[in-house]
Design an enzyme around this catalytic site. Structure first.
Site, PDB file in Angstrom:
ATOM      1  N   ASP A 173       7.453  36.379 -69.220  1.00 26.23           N
ATOM      2  CA  ASP A 173       7.925  34.931 -70.030  1.00 26.23           C
ATOM      3  C   ASP A 173       7.203  35.235 -71.548  1.00 26.23           C
ATOM      4  OD1 ASP A 173       8.670  33.762 -68.093  1.00 26.23           O
ATOM      5  OD2 ASP A 173       7.105  32.463 -68.252  1.00 26.23           O
TER       6      ASP A 173
ATOM      7  N   HIS B 283       2.032  33.697 -74.635  1.00 20.28           N
ATOM      8  CA  HIS B 283       2.610  33.326 -73.541  1.00 20.28           C
ATOM      9  C   HIS B 283       1.310  32.758 -72.639  1.00 20.28           C
ATOM     10  CE1 HIS B 283       5.075  30.685 -70.873  1.00 20.28           C
ATOM     11  NE2 HIS B 283       4.789  31.723 -70.500  1.00 20.28           N
TER      12      HIS B 283
ATOM     13  N   HIS C  72       1.124  32.729 -63.940  1.00 20.64           N
ATOM     14  CA  HIS C  72       1.757  31.000 -63.855  1.00 20.64           C
ATOM     15  C   HIS C  72       2.399  30.877 -62.452  1.00 20.64           C
ATOM     16  CE1 HIS C  72       2.544  30.507 -68.759  1.00 20.64           C
ATOM     17  NE2 HIS C  72       1.172  29.266 -68.304  1.00 20.64           N
TER      18      HIS C  72
ATOM     19  N   HIS D 134       1.911  37.431 -65.546  1.00 23.87           N
ATOM     20  CA  HIS D 134       1.242  36.059 -66.135  1.00 23.87           C
ATOM     21  C   HIS D 134       1.018  35.653 -64.617  1.00 23.87           C
ATOM     22  CE1 HIS D 134       4.759  34.341 -66.795  1.00 23.87           C
ATOM     23  NE2 HIS D 134       4.327  33.858 -66.689  1.00 23.87           N
TER      24      HIS D 134
ATOM     25  N   ASP E 160       5.105  29.129 -61.308  1.00 20.63           N
ATOM     26  CA  ASP E 160       6.720  29.984 -60.449  1.00 20.63           C
ATOM     27  C   ASP E 160       6.613  31.631 -60.981  1.00 20.63           C
ATOM     28  OD1 ASP E 160       6.231  29.394 -64.064  1.00 20.63           O
ATOM     29  OD2 ASP E 160       8.200  29.575 -64.256  1.00 20.63           O
ATOM     30  N   HIS E 161       5.709  31.985 -61.735  1.00 21.09           N
ATOM     31  CA  HIS E 161       5.462  33.946 -61.483  1.00 21.09           C
ATOM     32  C   HIS E 161       5.189  34.214 -60.145  1.00 21.09           C
ATOM     33  CE1 HIS E 161       7.662  34.334 -65.596  1.00 21.09           C
ATOM     34  NE2 HIS E 161       7.257  32.257 -64.845  1.00 21.09           N
TER      35      HIS E 161
ATOM     36  N   HIS F  78      13.436  34.066 -67.007  1.00 22.02           N
ATOM     37  CA  HIS F  78      14.192  32.775 -66.909  1.00 22.02           C
ATOM     38  C   HIS F  78      15.626  33.194 -67.814  1.00 22.02           C
ATOM     39  CE1 HIS F  78      10.993  30.134 -65.330  1.00 22.02           C
ATOM     40  NE2 HIS F  78      10.150  31.146 -65.887  1.00 22.02           N
TER      41      HIS F  78
END
Ligand SMILES: [Zn+2]
Length: 239
Positions: free
Chosen positions: A129, A110, A56, A54, A58-59, A167
Site C-alpha cells: 500500500d 503508509h 494491516h 505491512h 486486509d494484508h 488494491h
C-alpha cells in the site's frame, strides 16, 4: 516467475507467485486465506511462503490459516506486529523463491515499518500500500517526508520494473491525477484507458515505474511540500 492476482474483499489483490522451475509458491499479503488456498489448489500449487508488506489486517488476515493449511513460512517487516511471523525482514534482507531473489526495501509512510520486495533480475516489485497505480497509500503512521522518500526510491527503479500494488484504486486515482495535473496529456490518456478497463471489469495492474513517472502526481511531486499538499487534497477529493 508466474504472478496471479487473487481478488479479495472489495478491492484488494492478493498476489500468488509461482516458480515453475522449483515448483515453489509464495503469496503476497493474504488478507483472506480462502480465495488464495482455493486458487492455489486449483492450480496444483502448495503455498510454502507468505510475504507481508505491512501489518494491516486486509494484508495479513489469512496468515494463520495458510500456515496451518500448508505449513507456510511467514516473513514480514521486522518493525511491525505480523501474525504467525517466522522471519523478520529488514532493509537489504532477501526472500527467495527457487532462484529468484527479492530484496527488502523499507518504504515507510503508509505504516511505519512498511516494506517492498524488489526482484531486480525479474523486473518485479511488490509494493503493498505504498505506491498505487497513479496514487499512493494514505499516511496512517508515517510522515509526508517518509512517504515522499519511499515513493522516490521506488520511482528510481528501472523504468520497465512491473509494480504489483495491493488494491484496485486506479480509476479513483486517475480522476484525482487529472485534477492535480490538468495539463498532463499522459494522465488524461491513461484515465481514459483505465476507465475502459474498469468498464470491462478488467484489472489495471501491474503498472510500471515508467508509467508512474509520467502519470502519478505523488511520484511527480518535486518536493515534500508539494507531495504533502497533494496527499491532503486527495484525502478530501470525492471520487
Ligand atoms: Zn494498508
Amino acid at each position: 516467475m508466474e504472478i496471479v492476482a487473487v481478488p479479495a474483499f472489495t478491492d484488494n489483490y492478493i498476489w500468488l507467485v509461482h516458480d515453475r522451475e522449483s515448483g515453489e509458491t509464495a503469496v503476497v499479503d493474504p488478507g483472506d486465506a480462502a480465495p488464495v488456498l482455493a486458487e492455489a489448489s486449483r492450480r496444483g500449487w502448495t503455498i510454502g511462503q507468505v510475504w507481508n508488506t505491512h501489518w494491516h489486517p486486509d494484508h495479513t488476515g489469512g496468515n494463520v490459516a495458510i500456515k496451518q493449511a500448508n505449513g507456510a513460512r511467514v516473513s514480514g517487516p521486522a518493525a511491525e506486529n505480523i501474525p504467525a511471523s517466522d522471519v523478520a525482514l529488514k532493509e537489504g534482507d532477501e526472500v527467495r523463491l527457487g532462484r529468484h531473489v527479492g530484496r527488502v526495501m523499507e518504504v515507510p509512510g503508509h505504516t511505519s515499518g512498511h516494506i517492498a520486495l524488489v526482484f531486480d533480475e525479474d523486473g518485479v516489485a511488490f509494493v503493498g500500500d505504498t505506491l498505487f497505480a497513479m496514487g499512493c497509500g494514505r499516511l496512517f503512521e508515517g510522515s509526508p517526508e517518509q512517504m515522499y522518500r519511499s515513493l522516490q526510491r521506488l520511482a528510481a527503479l528501472p523504468g520497465d520494473t512491473r509494480l504489483y500494488c495491493a488494491h484496485e484504486y486506479t480509476l479513483a486515482n486517475a480522476r484525482f491525477a487529472a485534477h492535480a495535473e490538468p495539463e498532463n496529456r499522459a494522465i488524461a490518456d491513461r484515465l481514459a484507458e483505465v476507465a475502459a478497463l474498469r468498464d470491462a471489469g478488467q484489472i489495471t495492474l501491474p503498472t510500471t515505474v515508467a508509467q508512474e513517472r509520467e502519470t502519478n502526481p505523488f511520484v511527480r511531486s518535486t518536493n515534500v511540500e508539494e507531495f504533502a499538499r497533494r496527499r491532503a487534497a486527495k484525502d478530501s477529493f470525492g471520487s
